[in-house]
Design a protein around this motif. Sequence first.
Motif, PDB file in Angstrom:
ATOM      1  N   ILE A  41      20.019  11.654  -3.489  1.00  0.00           N
ATOM      2  CA  ILE A  41      20.626  10.526  -4.202  1.00  0.00           C
ATOM      3  C   ILE A  41      21.673   9.802  -3.369  1.00  0.00           C
ATOM      4  CG2 ILE A  41      22.413  11.848  -5.420  1.00  0.00           C
ATOM      5  CD1 ILE A  41      20.330   8.841  -6.761  1.00  0.00           C
ATOM      6  N   GLY A  42      22.348  10.503  -2.482  1.00  0.00           N
ATOM      7  CA  GLY A  42      23.363   9.873  -1.639  1.00  0.00           C
ATOM      8  C   GLY A  42      22.822   8.767  -0.741  1.00  0.00           C
ATOM      9  N   GLU A  43      21.519   8.814  -0.465  1.00  0.00           N
ATOM     10  CA  GLU A  43      20.896   7.764   0.347  1.00  0.00           C
ATOM     11  C   GLU A  43      20.757   6.452  -0.429  1.00  0.00           C
ATOM     12  OE1 GLU A  43      17.127   8.942   2.204  1.00  0.00           O
ATOM     13  OE2 GLU A  43      17.673  11.017   1.728  1.00  0.00           O
ATOM     14  N   PHE A  44      20.810   6.540  -1.761  1.00  0.00           N
ATOM     15  CA  PHE A  44      20.436   5.394  -2.592  1.00  0.00           C
ATOM     16  C   PHE A  44      21.537   4.876  -3.507  1.00  0.00           C
ATOM     17  CE2 PHE A  44      16.745   8.324  -2.126  1.00  0.00           C
ATOM     18  CZ  PHE A  44      16.093   7.614  -1.134  1.00  0.00           C
ATOM     19  N   GLU A  53      27.339   5.026  -6.182  1.00  0.00           N
ATOM     20  CA  GLU A  53      28.419   5.834  -6.767  1.00  0.00           C
ATOM     21  C   GLU A  53      28.290   7.326  -6.484  1.00  0.00           C
ATOM     22  OE1 GLU A  53      30.264   3.384 -10.504  1.00  0.00           O
ATOM     23  OE2 GLU A  53      29.136   5.178 -10.953  1.00  0.00           O
ATOM     24  N   THR A  54      27.088   7.855  -6.560  1.00  0.00           N
ATOM     25  CA  THR A  54      26.894   9.288  -6.326  1.00  0.00           C
ATOM     26  C   THR A  54      26.484   9.474  -4.874  1.00  0.00           C
ATOM     27  OG1 THR A  54      26.201   9.558  -8.618  1.00  0.00           O
ATOM     28  CG2 THR A  54      25.687  11.363  -7.101  1.00  0.00           C
ATOM     29  N   PHE A  55      27.387  10.034  -4.067  1.00  0.00           N
ATOM     30  CA  PHE A  55      27.122  10.073  -2.633  1.00  0.00           C
ATOM     31  C   PHE A  55      26.541  11.392  -2.160  1.00  0.00           C
ATOM     32  CE2 PHE A  55      31.625  10.821  -3.288  1.00  0.00           C
ATOM     33  CZ  PHE A  55      31.902  11.935  -2.512  1.00  0.00           C
ATOM     34  N   VAL A 103      30.621  12.174  -7.176  1.00  0.00           N
ATOM     35  CA  VAL A 103      30.681  10.777  -7.602  1.00  0.00           C
ATOM     36  C   VAL A 103      31.956  10.117  -7.103  1.00  0.00           C
ATOM     37  CG1 VAL A 103      30.798   9.281  -9.644  1.00  0.00           C
ATOM     38  CG2 VAL A 103      29.361  11.334  -9.687  1.00  0.00           C
ATOM     39  N   ARG A 104      31.806   8.886  -6.651  1.00  0.00           N
ATOM     40  CA  ARG A 104      32.959   8.038  -6.351  1.00  0.00           C
ATOM     41  C   ARG A 104      32.870   6.884  -7.344  1.00  0.00           C
ATOM     42  NH1 ARG A 104      32.480   7.313  -1.105  1.00  0.00           N
ATOM     43  NH2 ARG A 104      33.868   9.045  -0.639  1.00  0.00           N
ATOM     44  N   ARG A 105      33.666   6.971  -8.391  1.00  0.00           N
ATOM     45  CA  ARG A 105      33.607   6.008  -9.496  1.00  0.00           C
ATOM     46  C   ARG A 105      33.708   4.582  -8.978  1.00  0.00           C
ATOM     47  NH1 ARG A 105      32.616   6.656 -15.095  1.00  0.00           N
ATOM     48  NH2 ARG A 105      33.571   4.927 -16.132  1.00  0.00           N
ATOM     49  N   ASN A 106      32.772   3.749  -9.390  1.00  0.00           N
ATOM     50  CA  ASN A 106      32.697   2.337  -8.985  1.00  0.00           C
ATOM     51  C   ASN A 106      32.585   2.158  -7.471  1.00  0.00           C
ATOM     52  OD1 ASN A 106      32.866   1.387 -11.657  1.00  0.00           O
ATOM     53  ND2 ASN A 106      35.086   1.563 -11.595  1.00  0.00           N
ATOM     54  N   GLY A 107      32.218   3.234  -6.767  1.00  0.00           N
ATOM     55  CA  GLY A 107      32.048   3.152  -5.329  1.00  0.00           C
ATOM     56  C   GLY A 107      33.350   3.153  -4.544  1.00  0.00           C
ATOM     57  N   VAL A 108      34.494   3.233  -5.233  1.00  0.00           N
ATOM     58  CA  VAL A 108      35.792   3.204  -4.544  1.00  0.00           C
ATOM     59  C   VAL A 108      36.706   4.361  -4.950  1.00  0.00           C
ATOM     60  CG1 VAL A 108      35.791   0.727  -4.069  1.00  0.00           C
ATOM     61  CG2 VAL A 108      36.711   1.551  -6.237  1.00  0.00           C
ATOM     62  N   GLY A 109      36.494   5.001  -6.063  1.00  0.00           N
ATOM     63  CA  GLY A 109      37.325   6.127  -6.481  1.00  0.00           C
ATOM     64  C   GLY A 109      37.598   6.037  -7.958  1.00  0.00           C
ATOM     65  N   PRO A 110      38.107   7.082  -8.592  1.00  0.00           N
ATOM     66  CA  PRO A 110      38.355   8.410  -8.016  1.00  0.00           C
ATOM     67  C   PRO A 110      37.054   9.149  -7.693  1.00  0.00           C
ATOM     68  CG  PRO A 110      38.665   8.490 -10.386  1.00  0.00           C
ATOM     69  CD  PRO A 110      38.406   7.035 -10.031  1.00  0.00           C
ATOM     70  N   MET A 149      22.236   0.596 -10.627  1.00  0.00           N
ATOM     71  CA  MET A 149      20.841   1.008 -10.777  1.00  0.00           C
ATOM     72  C   MET A 149      19.931   0.112  -9.949  1.00  0.00           C
ATOM     73  SD  MET A 149      20.487   2.228 -14.785  1.00  0.00           S
ATOM     74  CE  MET A 149      21.101   0.706 -15.508  1.00  0.00           C
ATOM     75  N   ARG A 150      20.195  -1.200  -9.959  1.00  0.00           N
ATOM     76  CA  ARG A 150      19.369  -2.132  -9.169  1.00  0.00           C
ATOM     77  C   ARG A 150      19.490  -1.790  -7.680  1.00  0.00           C
ATOM     78  NH1 ARG A 150      16.569  -5.731 -10.759  1.00  0.00           N
ATOM     79  NH2 ARG A 150      17.631  -6.070 -12.729  1.00  0.00           N
ATOM     80  N   THR A 151      20.717  -1.548  -7.214  1.00  0.00           N
ATOM     81  CA  THR A 151      20.938  -1.175  -5.814  1.00  0.00           C
ATOM     82  C   THR A 151      20.189   0.116  -5.489  1.00  0.00           C
ATOM     83  OG1 THR A 151      23.084  -2.258  -5.736  1.00  0.00           O
ATOM     84  CG2 THR A 151      22.698  -0.516  -4.113  1.00  0.00           C
ATOM     85  N   THR A 152      20.312   1.112  -6.353  1.00  0.00           N
ATOM     86  CA  THR A 152      19.632   2.399  -6.149  1.00  0.00           C
ATOM     87  C   THR A 152      18.125   2.198  -6.039  1.00  0.00           C
ATOM     88  OG1 THR A 152      21.368   3.614  -7.308  1.00  0.00           O
ATOM     89  CG2 THR A 152      19.211   4.678  -7.164  1.00  0.00           C
TER      90      THR A 152
END
Length: 155
Positions: free
Chosen positions: A29-32, A35-37, A58-65, A140-143
Amino acid sequence: MSGLGGEVSLHMDAPPEKVWALVSDVTRIGEFSPETFEARWTRGSTGPEVGAYFKGHVRRNGVGPTYWTPCRVTRCVPHEVFEFAVGTEDLTVNNWGYRLEPDGTGTRVTEYFRLEPKLYLRAYWLLLGKLRGRTNEKGMRTTLERMRTVVERDS
């Protein structure tokens, strides 16, 4: 989808079994996901089956926490559906999944999420649902677009 969730669908020029291999392998999942790296199977689980456990970083909203979240596979039908609950066995907060449908020579892939219909989650959704729903749909679209790039390249 219910009012407590959302979904995004995308066509991929790959057969359902190829797409299934990606969506059901939580370790990728981290490849896609934005938020979840990373994710790893836990409690002795080694792959997708109902009742298997994993945790997502998980990195909430892609920036943290940043935090680890426990997950449990709740639906697993190869080449058709992969769904998991987020939270503990005593307290499920959210459910995420993928539905796969043959679509011509490819696959229509739908990623979706659904909050549990608990009172405090209904209140959260009433206040912040529109904003969080947009964030989730963008993620989800990005994933799915990133998955499509990989699965179509490898087909």
